[in-house]
Design a protein around this motif. Structure first.
Motif, PDB file in Angstrom:
ATOM      1  N   GLY A   7       9.100 -21.444  21.720  1.00  0.00           N
ATOM      2  CA  GLY A   7      10.270 -20.609  21.503  1.00  0.00           C
ATOM      3  C   GLY A   7      11.318 -21.375  20.734  1.00  0.00           C
ATOM      4  N   ASP A   8      12.230 -20.654  20.086  1.00  0.00           N
ATOM      5  CA  ASP A   8      13.272 -21.320  19.317  1.00  0.00           C
ATOM      6  C   ASP A   8      14.363 -21.844  20.257  1.00  0.00           C
ATOM      7  N   ALA A   9      15.406 -22.441  19.678  1.00  0.00           N
ATOM      8  CA  ALA A   9      16.455 -23.073  20.471  1.00  0.00           C
ATOM      9  C   ALA A   9      17.156 -22.081  21.390  1.00  0.00           C
ATOM     10  N   GLN A  10      17.366 -20.857  20.895  1.00  0.00           N
ATOM     11  CA  GLN A  10      18.043 -19.847  21.701  1.00  0.00           C
ATOM     12  C   GLN A  10      17.216 -19.477  22.937  1.00  0.00           C
ATOM     13  N   HIS A  11      15.915 -19.255  22.729  1.00  0.00           N
ATOM     14  CA  HIS A  11      15.029 -18.947  23.845  1.00  0.00           C
ATOM     15  C   HIS A  11      14.994 -20.103  24.837  1.00  0.00           C
ATOM     16  N   TYR A  12      14.869 -21.315  24.312  1.00  0.00           N
ATOM     17  CA  TYR A  12      14.731 -22.488  25.173  1.00  0.00           C
ATOM     18  C   TYR A  12      16.005 -22.736  25.974  1.00  0.00           C
ATOM     19  N   THR A  13      17.152 -22.538  25.353  1.00  0.00           N
ATOM     20  CA  THR A  13      18.418 -22.697  26.066  1.00  0.00           C
ATOM     21  C   THR A  13      18.506 -21.730  27.236  1.00  0.00           C
ATOM     22  N   ALA A  14      18.068 -20.488  27.017  1.00  0.00           N
ATOM     23  CA  ALA A  14      18.072 -19.499  28.097  1.00  0.00           C
ATOM     24  C   ALA A  14      17.135 -19.922  29.219  1.00  0.00           C
ATOM     25  N   LEU A  15      15.997 -20.495  28.854  1.00  0.00           N
ATOM     26  CA  LEU A  15      15.042 -20.961  29.862  1.00  0.00           C
ATOM     27  C   LEU A  15      15.627 -22.114  30.670  1.00  0.00           C
ATOM     28  N   LEU A  16      16.353 -22.997  30.016  1.00  0.00           N
ATOM     29  CA  LEU A  16      16.996 -24.103  30.722  1.00  0.00           C
ATOM     30  C   LEU A  16      18.047 -23.578  31.700  1.00  0.00           C
ATOM     31  N   LEU A  17      18.754 -22.518  31.311  1.00  0.00           N
ATOM     32  CA  LEU A  17      19.741 -21.915  32.207  1.00  0.00           C
ATOM     33  C   LEU A  17      19.076 -21.338  33.455  1.00  0.00           C
ATOM     34  N   LYS A  18      17.839 -20.896  33.304  1.00  0.00           N
ATOM     35  CA  LYS A  18      17.091 -20.365  34.443  1.00  0.00           C
ATOM     36  C   LYS A  18      16.808 -21.462  35.458  1.00  0.00           C
ATOM     37  N   GLY A  19      16.667 -22.699  34.965  1.00  0.00           N
ATOM     38  CA  GLY A  19      16.394 -23.820  35.855  1.00  0.00           C
ATOM     39  C   GLY A  19      14.909 -23.950  36.161  1.00  0.00           C
ATOM     40  N   GLY A  20      14.564 -24.961  36.959  1.00  0.00           N
ATOM     41  CA  GLY A  20      13.196 -25.138  37.399  1.00  0.00           C
ATOM     42  C   GLY A  20      12.367 -26.106  36.577  1.00  0.00           C
ATOM     43  N   LEU A  21      12.879 -26.515  35.411  1.00  0.00           N
ATOM     44  CA  LEU A  21      12.096 -27.399  34.547  1.00  0.00           C
ATOM     45  C   LEU A  21      12.350 -28.879  34.817  1.00  0.00           C
TER      46      LEU A  21
END
Length: 224
Positions: A7-21
């Motif tokens: 995913g691009d930076a925008q997608h990845y940033t949203a995933l980081l906000l979700k947490g768990g990584l």
């Protein structure tokens, strides 16, 4: 776990906000062009699968690696039918549309109940809450929200009310966190148009027939 995220930076940033990584070894790429093996990974999170279904060619070669794939504009059944998963089907559908990635509960679909233990294990390791829904184009939440957006565009086209007033009416009248045009901006108008078109094609239900105004604005939008 060693996790591959597409995913691009925008997608990845949203995933980081979700947490768990945190605590996992994560590699993020924008494309699978340079990835020819998944043997070193325990999980793939494909945030852009809906628009790059050709990724299934690689996933079919590594059936032991579970893939949490963004599948809203199609269905797992359709993907399985279009690609050769002769050694086992490893895709689990997720609502990875923009605006939904970071939500605390992830909407998911499976094609076989045998996938449920794998799903439970992966989500447990990530610490993510999830809700399993039927494998169908549009899932549940995206289908409903995109239909509301479509109705709002029809109302705007008929000049029933201004966009600002429609947003306000939906927020106050239904206690929605966002109005339909605000949702459209958050998801991306092209994604909304694609979801509605896909659901309309799959069901033939007139309620999903895309508003001409929505189509027009999606065609002229620069937002992916």
């Amino acid at each position: 776990m060693k996790i591959l995220v597409i995913g691009d930076a925008q997608h990845y940033t949203a995933l980081l906000l979700k947490g768990g990584l945190s605590g996992h070894q994560v590699q993020q790429v924008t494309t699978l062009d340079r990835i020819d093996s998944l043997a070193d990974y325990q999980l793939v999170i494909d945030l852009v699968f809906d628009d790059h279904q050709e990724h299934a060619v690689l996933y079919a070669r590594f059936p032991a690696v579970p893939v949490l794939a963004g599948i809203v504009k199609t269905s797992l059944g359709a993907v399985m039918g279009n690609y050769a998963f002769s050694q086992g089907f490893n895709l689990i559908g997720c609502n990875w549309l923009p605006g939904f990635i970071e939500m605390p509960v992830t909407e998911v679909s499976v094609i076989d109940e045998e996938q449920l233990p794998v799903l439970q294990e992966m989500m447990g390791q990530l610490g993510w809450q999830y809700e399993v829904v039927k494998d169908s184009v549009g899932m549940v939440t995206p289908r409903v929200i995109c239909m509301i957006i479509n109705e709002a565009y029809m109302a705007a086209e008929e000049e029933i009310a201004s966009r600002a007033d429609i947003n306000t009416a939906m927020r106050l009248g239904t206690n929605y966190p966002l109005g339909p045009f605000e949702w459209c901006e958050k998801i991306g108008i092209k994604h909304v148009c694609d979801v509605l078109s896909s659901v309309y094609t799959a069901t033939g239900n007139e309620r999903y027939k895309v508003s001409p105004l929505l189509i027009e604005e999606a065609q002229t939008s620069n937002v992916k």
